[in-house]
Design a protein around this motif. Sequence first.
Motif, PDB file in Angstrom:
ATOM      1  N   LEU A  95       0.441  -1.291  -0.113  1.00 46.26           N
ATOM      2  CA  LEU A  95      -0.046   0.227  -0.250  1.00 46.26           C
ATOM      3  C   LEU A  95       0.713   0.934   0.350  1.00 46.26           C
ATOM      4  N   GLY A  99       0.852   0.261  -6.120  1.00 40.63           N
ATOM      5  CA  GLY A  99       0.519   0.987  -6.499  1.00 40.63           C
ATOM      6  C   GLY A  99       0.279   1.844  -7.547  1.00 40.63           C
ATOM      7  N   ASN A 117      -0.712  -9.757  -3.350  1.00 42.12           N
ATOM      8  CA  ASN A 117      -0.278  -7.815  -2.942  1.00 42.12           C
ATOM      9  C   ASN A 117       0.084  -7.217  -3.549  1.00 42.12           C
ATOM     10  N   THR A 121      -2.613  -4.283  -5.347  1.00 44.10           N
ATOM     11  CA  THR A 121      -2.584  -3.045  -5.491  1.00 44.10           C
ATOM     12  C   THR A 121      -2.266  -2.370  -6.298  1.00 44.10           C
ATOM     13  N   ASN A 122      -2.519  -2.817  -7.841  1.00 47.32           N
ATOM     14  CA  ASN A 122      -2.423  -2.106  -8.837  1.00 47.32           C
ATOM     15  C   ASN A 122      -0.861  -2.145  -9.363  1.00 47.32           C
ATOM     16  N   THR A 123      -0.276  -2.882  -8.513  1.00 48.42           N
ATOM     17  CA  THR A 123       1.343  -2.542  -8.530  1.00 48.42           C
ATOM     18  C   THR A 123       2.204  -3.722  -9.378  1.00 48.42           C
TER      19      THR A 123
END
Length: 369
Positions: A95, A99, A117, A121-123
């Motif tokens: 977080l 991102g 994860n 989180t669109n990472t």
Amino acid sequence: MNRVRAAAPQLAGLVPYDPKYLPAEAYLSANENPRDVDAEVRAVIAKRIAEVPLNRYPDPLANRLRDMIAEANGLDRASVLVGNGGDELLFDLALAWGGPGRSFLNLPPTFSVYEANARLTNTRCVNVPRREDFSIDEEAVLARVAAGDIDFVIVTSPNNPTGLRAPVAFIEQLLAATDALVLVDEAYFEFSRETVRPLLEANENLVILRTFSKAFSLAGVRLGYILANPAVIEEFLKVRQPYSVDALSQVVGEVVFEMRARFEPGIREIIEERARVAEALRTLPGVTVYPSDSNWILLSLEGADEAWQYLYDKGVLVRDFSRAPMLEGCLRATIGTPEQNDAFVGTLRAFIIERNGMRAQAARLEEGR
């Protein structure tokens, strides 16, 4: 309206994390400590819990436990953060440093939650695979971070599920080569006897993750913590859930940390059993045993999925990685009590004997045609 709109697009096709925790006589699948917290420690926990006001919110930052951990590590409170297991802190990392438009460097095969994860989180996840022997491709990692577009890296030491610790010299090189945040996941460092803690003061971009779940027999309580530069801790504080560590867990953690020396004999036994089990497994035909610095052993064999089922049918639950990418044909067995370990090795031996016997019989039938 009798429909619900679709969930967030990054969830499409995502498979929930499933540790395959099934009923068994010998639980050797989740890397837990096979011995529960002893009666004396439990008695102190019970006394302290009886004094906790359940109608009040807990200390939001578990400051008493933070202070204890900080003192033991030669740090100030500002360099420690406690979380609801290491899992919460790993998600907080994604977080805070991930991102849209940001990138995470992953070293598979490793703990699958890291990549999950990143996806949540669109990472962007950038994979630098490990070598065939599961060691880190150090040159490839250093070359990749040199591009300058990586925002955070996770290096697991020892690595789950493969077992080897990361060389401290490599971590030092990595920290010097990038301004990306480098989290070293030391969830199992008590079994490897090696930590990168000495690198913390000189490297603002280092975070060390640890847990109470493994060596200290508290997998059921959910307590983890990070050690980091105070400025990094401040960023974690911005994204963490308030009151994520409840009052009862804080008390349990405080007691166990105060009495942590009582766990040392059990840790030593696990390390000794690891060597004994590895040697026994090496005597089994067709079994490859990978070196381990942790409280489990990764092994591979033909018919690993059948072996998993055979073991489970006999009451021994291990972790099946036989179809996982880069781990095909592998099983992971936690080091349990000596009796559990003997049951595992003996049952696996019986599987191999039966399988080889059936093959020999099939070959004789074929020759007789």
